[in-house]
Design a protein around this motif. Sequence first.
Motif, PDB file in Angstrom:
ATOM      1  N   ALA A  53       0.832  -1.205   0.000  1.00 38.77           N
ATOM      2  CA  ALA A  53       0.000   0.000   0.000  1.00 38.77           C
ATOM      3  C   ALA A  53       0.867   1.255   0.000  1.00 38.77           C
ATOM      4  N   ALA A  54       1.955   1.242   0.753  1.00 40.08           N
ATOM      5  CA  ALA A  54       2.845   2.402   0.783  1.00 40.08           C
ATOM      6  C   ALA A  54       3.511   2.613  -0.571  1.00 40.08           C
ATOM      7  N   SER A  55       3.913   1.542  -1.223  1.00 34.27           N
ATOM      8  CA  SER A  55       4.537   1.700  -2.539  1.00 34.27           C
ATOM      9  C   SER A  55       3.539   2.176  -3.573  1.00 34.27           C
ATOM     10  N   VAL A  56       2.310   1.706  -3.522  1.00 33.29           N
ATOM     11  CA  VAL A  56       1.280   2.194  -4.446  1.00 33.29           C
ATOM     12  C   VAL A  56       0.999   3.670  -4.183  1.00 33.29           C
ATOM     13  N   ALA A  57       0.902   4.049  -2.910  1.00 29.75           N
ATOM     14  CA  ALA A  57       0.664   5.452  -2.581  1.00 29.75           C
ATOM     15  C   ALA A  57       1.820   6.325  -3.067  1.00 29.75           C
ATOM     16  N   PHE A  58       3.054   5.848  -2.943  1.00 30.33           N
ATOM     17  CA  PHE A  58       4.200   6.613  -3.416  1.00 30.33           C
ATOM     18  C   PHE A  58       4.168   6.766  -4.927  1.00 30.33           C
ATOM     19  N   VAL A  59       3.851   5.707  -5.630  1.00 34.43           N
ATOM     20  CA  VAL A  59       3.798   5.778  -7.098  1.00 34.43           C
ATOM     21  C   VAL A  59       2.706   6.737  -7.543  1.00 34.43           C
ATOM     22  N   VAL A  60       1.543   6.677  -6.923  1.00 32.48           N
ATOM     23  CA  VAL A  60       0.459   7.594  -7.276  1.00 32.48           C
ATOM     24  C   VAL A  60       0.873   9.029  -6.995  1.00 32.48           C
ATOM     25  N   TRP A  61       1.500   9.285  -5.861  1.00 27.50           N
ATOM     26  CA  TRP A  61       1.963  10.637  -5.546  1.00 27.50           C
ATOM     27  C   TRP A  61       3.009  11.102  -6.555  1.00 27.50           C
ATOM     28  N   ALA A  62       3.951  10.223  -6.885  1.00 24.16           N
ATOM     29  CA  ALA A  62       5.008  10.607  -7.817  1.00 24.16           C
ATOM     30  C   ALA A  62       4.453  10.908  -9.205  1.00 24.16           C
ATOM     31  N   VAL A  63       3.449  10.165  -9.634  1.00 21.50           N
ATOM     32  CA  VAL A  63       2.864  10.412 -10.957  1.00 21.50           C
ATOM     33  C   VAL A  63       2.101  11.729 -10.964  1.00 21.50           C
ATOM     34  N   THR A  64       1.399  12.042  -9.895  1.00 22.47           N
ATOM     35  CA  THR A  64       0.606  13.269  -9.876  1.00 22.47           C
ATOM     36  C   THR A  64       1.448  14.500  -9.558  1.00 22.47           C
ATOM     37  N   ALA A  65       2.406  14.400  -8.661  1.00 25.48           N
ATOM     38  CA  ALA A  65       3.196  15.575  -8.259  1.00 25.48           C
ATOM     39  C   ALA A  65       4.387  15.806  -9.181  1.00 25.48           C
ATOM     40  N   ARG A  66       4.879  14.749  -9.814  1.00 22.27           N
ATOM     41  CA  ARG A  66       6.043  14.825 -10.698  1.00 22.27           C
ATOM     42  C   ARG A  66       7.179  15.620 -10.052  1.00 22.27           C
ATOM     43  N   PRO A  67       7.766  15.099  -8.959  1.00 18.89           N
ATOM     44  CA  PRO A  67       8.814  15.830  -8.239  1.00 18.89           C
ATOM     45  C   PRO A  67      10.120  15.942  -9.019  1.00 18.89           C
ATOM     46  N   TRP A  68      10.299  15.200 -10.075  1.00 18.22           N
ATOM     47  CA  TRP A  68      11.536  15.265 -10.847  1.00 18.22           C
ATOM     48  C   TRP A  68      11.536  16.425 -11.836  1.00 18.22           C
ATOM     49  N   VAL A  69      10.362  17.051 -12.079  1.00 17.93           N
ATOM     50  CA  VAL A  69      10.277  18.180 -12.999  1.00 17.93           C
ATOM     51  C   VAL A  69      10.653  19.450 -12.249  1.00 17.93           C
ATOM     52  N   GLU A  70      11.468  20.266 -12.880  1.00 22.64           N
ATOM     53  CA  GLU A  70      11.891  21.513 -12.257  1.00 22.64           C
ATOM     54  C   GLU A  70      10.712  22.479 -12.241  1.00 22.64           C
ATOM     55  N   PRO A  71      10.435  23.104 -11.094  1.00 26.34           N
ATOM     56  CA  PRO A  71       9.303  24.028 -11.036  1.00 26.34           C
ATOM     57  C   PRO A  71       9.590  25.280 -11.880  1.00 26.34           C
ATOM     58  N   PRO A  72       8.551  25.921 -12.381  1.00 25.37           N
ATOM     59  CA  PRO A  72       8.774  27.121 -13.184  1.00 25.37           C
ATOM     60  C   PRO A  72       9.380  28.241 -12.349  1.00 25.37           C
ATOM     61  N   SER A  73      10.207  29.019 -12.991  1.00 27.41           N
ATOM     62  CA  SER A  73      10.863  30.112 -12.302  1.00 27.41           C
ATOM     63  C   SER A  73       9.861  31.228 -12.023  1.00 27.41           C
ATOM     64  N   GLU A  74       9.887  31.719 -10.800  1.00 27.74           N
ATOM     65  CA  GLU A  74       8.958  32.790 -10.422  1.00 27.74           C
ATOM     66  C   GLU A  74       9.698  34.094 -10.136  1.00 27.74           C
ATOM     67  N   THR A  75      11.012  34.102 -10.276  1.00 26.85           N
ATOM     68  CA  THR A  75      11.769  35.319  -9.960  1.00 26.85           C
ATOM     69  C   THR A  75      11.912  36.248 -11.169  1.00 26.85           C
ATOM     70  N   THR A  76      11.919  35.700 -12.352  1.00 28.38           N
ATOM     71  CA  THR A  76      12.025  36.540 -13.546  1.00 28.38           C
ATOM     72  C   THR A  76      10.800  36.316 -14.422  1.00 28.38           C
ATOM     73  N   PRO A  77      10.358  37.361 -15.112  1.00 26.12           N
ATOM     74  CA  PRO A  77       9.186  37.186 -15.977  1.00 26.12           C
ATOM     75  C   PRO A  77       9.546  36.330 -17.185  1.00 26.12           C
ATOM     76  N   PRO A  78       8.591  35.649 -17.734  1.00 24.37           N
ATOM     77  CA  PRO A  78       8.883  34.829 -18.909  1.00 24.37           C
ATOM     78  C   PRO A  78       9.244  35.719 -20.095  1.00 24.37           C
ATOM     79  N   LEU A  79      10.148  35.249 -20.929  1.00 24.42           N
ATOM     80  CA  LEU A  79      10.584  35.988 -22.108  1.00 24.42           C
ATOM     81  C   LEU A  79       9.634  35.713 -23.266  1.00 24.42           C
ATOM     82  N   THR A  80       8.820  36.704 -23.558  1.00 24.95           N
ATOM     83  CA  THR A  80       7.898  36.562 -24.694  1.00 24.95           C
ATOM     84  C   THR A  80       8.063  37.759 -25.619  1.00 24.95           C
ATOM     85  N   GLY A  81       7.790  37.598 -26.858  1.00 26.70           N
ATOM     86  CA  GLY A  81       7.844  38.688 -27.808  1.00 26.70           C
ATOM     87  C   GLY A  81       9.228  38.998 -28.343  1.00 26.70           C
ATOM     88  N   TRP A  82      10.130  38.166 -28.367  1.00 25.07           N
ATOM     89  CA  TRP A  82      11.456  38.413 -28.905  1.00 25.07           C
ATOM     90  C   TRP A  82      11.440  38.328 -30.374  1.00 25.07           C
TER      91      TRP A  82
END
Length: 82
Positions: A53-82
Amino acid sequence: MNRPEREAAVRHLMEQVSPSVPPDLHTEVVRRGSRMLRRRRAALRLMWFVLFAASVAFVVWAVTARPWVEPPSETTPPLTGW
């Protein structure tokens, strides 16, 4: 105690009748042993179920949260319109 006294004490202990075992001891031991085995087996099954049950819960959490993906940067605005 000198040597002859020790030998006499040992001979006396060896010549005594061995203690008798109560007749219902075997059935009681078998009953308790089987109960211990059932409890151990149940605890093992519970442990494996909790691990699964713990391993299933971990897999479900990992699939939904995707902790390996880098979170988007919030310190600089996105570069659009170049």
